[in-house]
Design a protein around this motif. Sequence first.
Motif, PDB file in Angstrom:
ATOM      1  N   THR A 211     -12.637  -8.437   1.617  1.00 16.29           N
ATOM      2  CA  THR A 211     -13.238  -9.351   0.647  1.00 16.29           C
ATOM      3  C   THR A 211     -12.216 -10.175  -0.119  1.00 16.29           C
ATOM      4  O   THR A 211     -12.482 -11.320  -0.495  1.00 16.29           O
ATOM      5  CB  THR A 211     -14.105  -8.574  -0.360  1.00 16.29           C
ATOM      6  OG1 THR A 211     -13.287  -7.598  -1.034  1.00 16.29           O
ATOM      7  CG2 THR A 211     -15.241  -7.861   0.356  1.00 16.29           C
TER       8      THR A 211
ATOM      9  N   ILE B 240      -9.474   2.843   6.356  1.00 15.81           N
ATOM     10  CA  ILE B 240      -9.666   3.519   5.074  1.00 15.81           C
ATOM     11  C   ILE B 240     -10.619   2.664   4.263  1.00 15.81           C
ATOM     12  O   ILE B 240     -10.315   1.509   3.938  1.00 15.81           O
ATOM     13  CB  ILE B 240      -8.330   3.687   4.332  1.00 15.81           C
ATOM     14  CG1 ILE B 240      -7.298   4.379   5.212  1.00 15.81           C
ATOM     15  CG2 ILE B 240      -8.530   4.461   3.035  1.00 15.81           C
ATOM     16  CD1 ILE B 240      -7.678   5.754   5.685  1.00 15.81           C
ATOM     17  N   ARG B 241     -11.775   3.198   3.933  1.00 13.41           N
ATOM     18  CA  ARG B 241     -12.862   2.361   3.409  1.00 13.41           C
ATOM     19  C   ARG B 241     -12.463   1.551   2.184  1.00 13.41           C
ATOM     20  O   ARG B 241     -12.685   0.337   2.136  1.00 13.41           O
ATOM     21  CB  ARG B 241     -14.083   3.227   3.092  1.00 13.41           C
ATOM     22  CG  ARG B 241     -15.240   2.415   2.524  1.00 13.41           C
ATOM     23  CD  ARG B 241     -16.509   3.221   2.407  1.00 13.41           C
ATOM     24  NE  ARG B 241     -17.610   2.407   1.929  1.00 13.41           N
ATOM     25  CZ  ARG B 241     -18.872   2.813   1.845  1.00 13.41           C
ATOM     26  NH1 ARG B 241     -19.179   4.052   2.224  1.00 13.41           N
ATOM     27  NH2 ARG B 241     -19.822   2.004   1.401  1.00 13.41           N
ATOM     28  N   SER B 242     -11.885   2.205   1.164  1.00 14.17           N
ATOM     29  CA  SER B 242     -11.581   1.498  -0.079  1.00 14.17           C
ATOM     30  C   SER B 242     -10.568   0.383   0.155  1.00 14.17           C
ATOM     31  O   SER B 242     -10.681  -0.713  -0.417  1.00 14.17           O
ATOM     32  CB  SER B 242     -11.061   2.475  -1.137  1.00 14.17           C
ATOM     33  OG  SER B 242      -9.876   3.118  -0.684  1.00 14.17           O
ATOM     34  N   ILE B 243      -9.570   0.647   1.010  1.00 16.02           N
ATOM     35  CA  ILE B 243      -8.562  -0.364   1.303  1.00 16.02           C
ATOM     36  C   ILE B 243      -9.168  -1.479   2.150  1.00 16.02           C
ATOM     37  O   ILE B 243      -8.977  -2.670   1.875  1.00 16.02           O
ATOM     38  CB  ILE B 243      -7.354   0.268   2.021  1.00 16.02           C
ATOM     39  CG1 ILE B 243      -6.687   1.303   1.104  1.00 16.02           C
ATOM     40  CG2 ILE B 243      -6.348  -0.801   2.447  1.00 16.02           C
ATOM     41  CD1 ILE B 243      -5.578   2.086   1.772  1.00 16.02           C
TER      42      ILE B 243
ATOM     43  N   ASP C 237      -2.027   7.190   2.881  1.00 15.57           N
ATOM     44  CA  ASP C 237      -3.276   6.428   2.749  1.00 15.57           C
ATOM     45  C   ASP C 237      -4.404   7.239   2.139  1.00 15.57           C
ATOM     46  O   ASP C 237      -5.520   6.742   1.980  1.00 15.57           O
ATOM     47  CB  ASP C 237      -3.696   5.852   4.107  1.00 15.57           C
ATOM     48  CG  ASP C 237      -4.052   6.927   5.148  1.00 15.57           C
ATOM     49  OD1 ASP C 237      -4.286   8.098   4.773  1.00 15.57           O
ATOM     50  OD2 ASP C 237      -4.102   6.585   6.352  1.00 15.57           O
TER      51      ASP C 237
ATOM     52  N   GLN D 243      -5.738  10.030   3.380  1.00 17.26           N
ATOM     53  CA  GLN D 243      -6.481  10.815   4.359  1.00 17.26           C
ATOM     54  C   GLN D 243      -5.579  11.466   5.394  1.00 17.26           C
ATOM     55  O   GLN D 243      -5.884  12.550   5.890  1.00 17.26           O
ATOM     56  CB  GLN D 243      -7.502   9.928   5.088  1.00 17.26           C
ATOM     57  CG  GLN D 243      -8.597   9.364   4.201  1.00 17.26           C
ATOM     58  CD  GLN D 243      -9.629   8.556   4.986  1.00 17.26           C
ATOM     59  OE1 GLN D 243      -9.540   8.425   6.215  1.00 17.26           O
ATOM     60  NE2 GLN D 243     -10.591   8.001   4.282  1.00 17.26           N
TER      61      GLN D 243
ATOM     62  N   GLN E  42       0.851  -1.190   0.000  1.00 14.66           N
ATOM     63  CA  GLN E  42       0.000   0.000   0.000  1.00 14.66           C
ATOM     64  C   GLN E  42       0.883   1.235   0.000  1.00 14.66           C
ATOM     65  O   GLN E  42       2.049   1.178   0.391  1.00 14.66           O
ATOM     66  CB  GLN E  42      -0.913  -0.003   1.243  1.00 14.66           C
ATOM     67  CG  GLN E  42      -1.899  -1.158   1.262  1.00 14.66           C
ATOM     68  CD  GLN E  42      -2.613  -1.331   2.584  1.00 14.66           C
ATOM     69  OE1 GLN E  42      -2.946  -0.348   3.254  1.00 14.66           O
ATOM     70  NE2 GLN E  42      -2.847  -2.577   2.984  1.00 14.66           N
TER      71      GLN E  42
ATOM     72  N   GLU F 244     -12.233  -2.530   2.393  1.00 16.00           N
ATOM     73  CA  GLU F 244     -13.150  -3.406   1.677  1.00 16.00           C
ATOM     74  C   GLU F 244     -12.408  -4.392   0.784  1.00 16.00           C
ATOM     75  O   GLU F 244     -12.823  -5.549   0.643  1.00 16.00           O
ATOM     76  CB  GLU F 244     -14.152  -2.566   0.880  1.00 16.00           C
ATOM     77  CG  GLU F 244     -15.145  -1.850   1.815  1.00 16.00           C
ATOM     78  CD  GLU F 244     -16.135  -0.979   1.079  1.00 16.00           C
ATOM     79  OE1 GLU F 244     -15.912  -0.682  -0.117  1.00 16.00           O
ATOM     80  OE2 GLU F 244     -17.149  -0.586   1.690  1.00 16.00           O
ATOM     81  N   ASN F 245     -11.293  -3.963   0.181  1.00 10.89           N
ATOM     82  CA  ASN F 245     -10.480  -4.905  -0.596  1.00 10.89           C
ATOM     83  C   ASN F 245      -9.865  -5.966   0.306  1.00 10.89           C
ATOM     84  O   ASN F 245      -9.861  -7.165  -0.027  1.00 10.89           O
ATOM     85  CB  ASN F 245      -9.371  -4.167  -1.344  1.00 10.89           C
ATOM     86  CG  ASN F 245      -9.862  -3.467  -2.589  1.00 10.89           C
ATOM     87  OD1 ASN F 245     -10.932  -3.772  -3.101  1.00 10.89           O
ATOM     88  ND2 ASN F 245      -9.092  -2.512  -3.074  1.00 10.89           N
TER      89      ASN F 245
ATOM     90  N   GLN G 288      -4.511  -6.025  -0.342  1.00 11.31           N
ATOM     91  CA  GLN G 288      -4.547  -4.800  -1.148  1.00 11.31           C
ATOM     92  C   GLN G 288      -3.158  -4.634  -1.725  1.00 11.31           C
ATOM     93  O   GLN G 288      -2.160  -4.751  -1.007  1.00 11.31           O
ATOM     94  CB  GLN G 288      -4.894  -3.592  -0.271  1.00 11.31           C
ATOM     95  CG  GLN G 288      -4.571  -2.235  -0.874  1.00 11.31           C
ATOM     96  CD  GLN G 288      -5.647  -1.733  -1.816  1.00 11.31           C
ATOM     97  OE1 GLN G 288      -6.711  -2.333  -1.918  1.00 11.31           O
ATOM     98  NE2 GLN G 288      -5.379  -0.635  -2.501  1.00 11.31           N
TER      99      GLN G 288
END
Length: 397
Positions: free
Chosen positions: A300, A291-294, A176, A178, A172, A296-297, A304
Motif C-alpha cells: 500500500t 510476512i503479512r504486516s510487512i 522478520d 517468524q 527491515q 501490507e505496508n 517498509q
Amino acid sequence: MMLAIMEHGWTVALPLTIILFSSLVNAHSWVEELTVVSPNGTFTGAKGYPRGNVFRVPSFNDKMMQWQLPENNGDEILHNMTMCRPSQQDSNNTADSPRLQAAPGDVVAMRYQENGHVTQPWIKSGKPAHSGTVYVYGTEKPRGDDTFLAIHNVWNLDGTGGDGRGKLLSTQYFDDGQCYQVDDVSPISVDRQKEFPRKPEAGSVEGANLWCQTDIAVPKDVPSKSTYTLYWVWDWPTLKTDNTTYMPEVYTTCIDLNIIDPQDSSSTGSNQANAANVAFAEVTNYGDAAIRSIFENVKTQGTQTVPSQSSTGASSATAAAGSPIVSTTSPTAGGDQSLQTHGNSSCGTPTTVTVGGTTVTTTISLAPTATTTVTVTTTSFPSSQPTMMRRRRDLAA
C-alpha cells in the motif's frame, strides 16, 4: 588443558583433550532466492537468484557466496571497498540460477537463512536487537565498482542522495518475526516452530526450516523490458566490551531483476489498482507467503522502514547512549542453553555445543576430517540472567 568460560557469576569448565576450538557461530547469510508475491500475499511464479549464484552442493563453502565488510576481518570499512563481492560485480547469472522476472510495482520476497542469528542471538555478544537491520537499495544504473560507502546510508528513499543513480527501497529487521532453523533446544526456535509451523514439500531446499525474508516493491516508474539491480545490505555491528564503539560487520548480496511488462501473462498484477483490496490469504504452511504486516505496508505504501540501529561509516562509529543491544531469552534455573550453529550452513565449521544442567558430552566438527569430543561441566545457572549475555573465554593450561 581447560577452557574456562566465565559469565555473570557462573562458570563453565571445558576439559579438552585437543584444543581445536573455533568460533561457535561463524555462519552468515545472503539472499539465496527471490520470489514474486501475489496480491494476496502468497508466493507465485518461478524463483530468481542473485548474480553468480552457487547452490549448496557437497563441495560448497560459504566463501563462494558470502561478502563480508570490512574485508579480511578488519575493523574499518574503507572508501575503496566495493558493494558487491568480485563474482557479483557484473550482471552475470549462472545457467541454473536465472534472474527473477517481476513487473513494475510487483512485491518481491528476498529470502535467506537465519543461521542461528535469530534463534540463538546470545552466542555473539553486543549485537543489535532483531539481529540487525537489512537495507535494500535499487538502481537502474549499477556499476561494477560501486563502493559500499558511496551508497549505504547515502542513497535515500526519494532518490536524491549521493550521486542520484539509485534509491533506498526499504529498511527491515534481519529477524522478520517468524523465521527459524529447527533446533529443539533453542527456546526461540521451539516457540516459533509451534506458532509458525512448516511442512516441507518434497525436494524443498528449505526443508523444515522457515527462511527469513525481506519484502520490497519494485518501483512503479522502472521501465519495462529493462534490468533493475538490488543491493541487499545486512548491517550487523558489534558493540565493544567498553560499551563505546561499534565494530562494523556487514554482509551484502547483489541481484538483478528482469523487468517485464505489467500486462505480460507472467506478471502477478500486484501493481494493479485493485490489488490493495485483495485480502491476505490464510496461511496454512509458513514459508509459502510474505510476512503479512510487512507485505501490507509495502503493497500500500511502497516501502517498509524501521528505525536505524547503527551508523556504519568509514571508521568505527561511537555508539550513542541507549544503542539497541541484543535481548535474549534467559536460561532457566539450572537449565539448558543451546550454543549451536546449524549443519545446513557450511560456514567452515558446523558446530554443536549444548550447555546443560551438569554434564554434557558433544562433538564439535572442525573440518571435514577433524572432530574432537568435548566434555562440558557446568554449575547451575542462577534463576535469572541479564538480558544481554557477554562471554569471555580464557585459555588456561
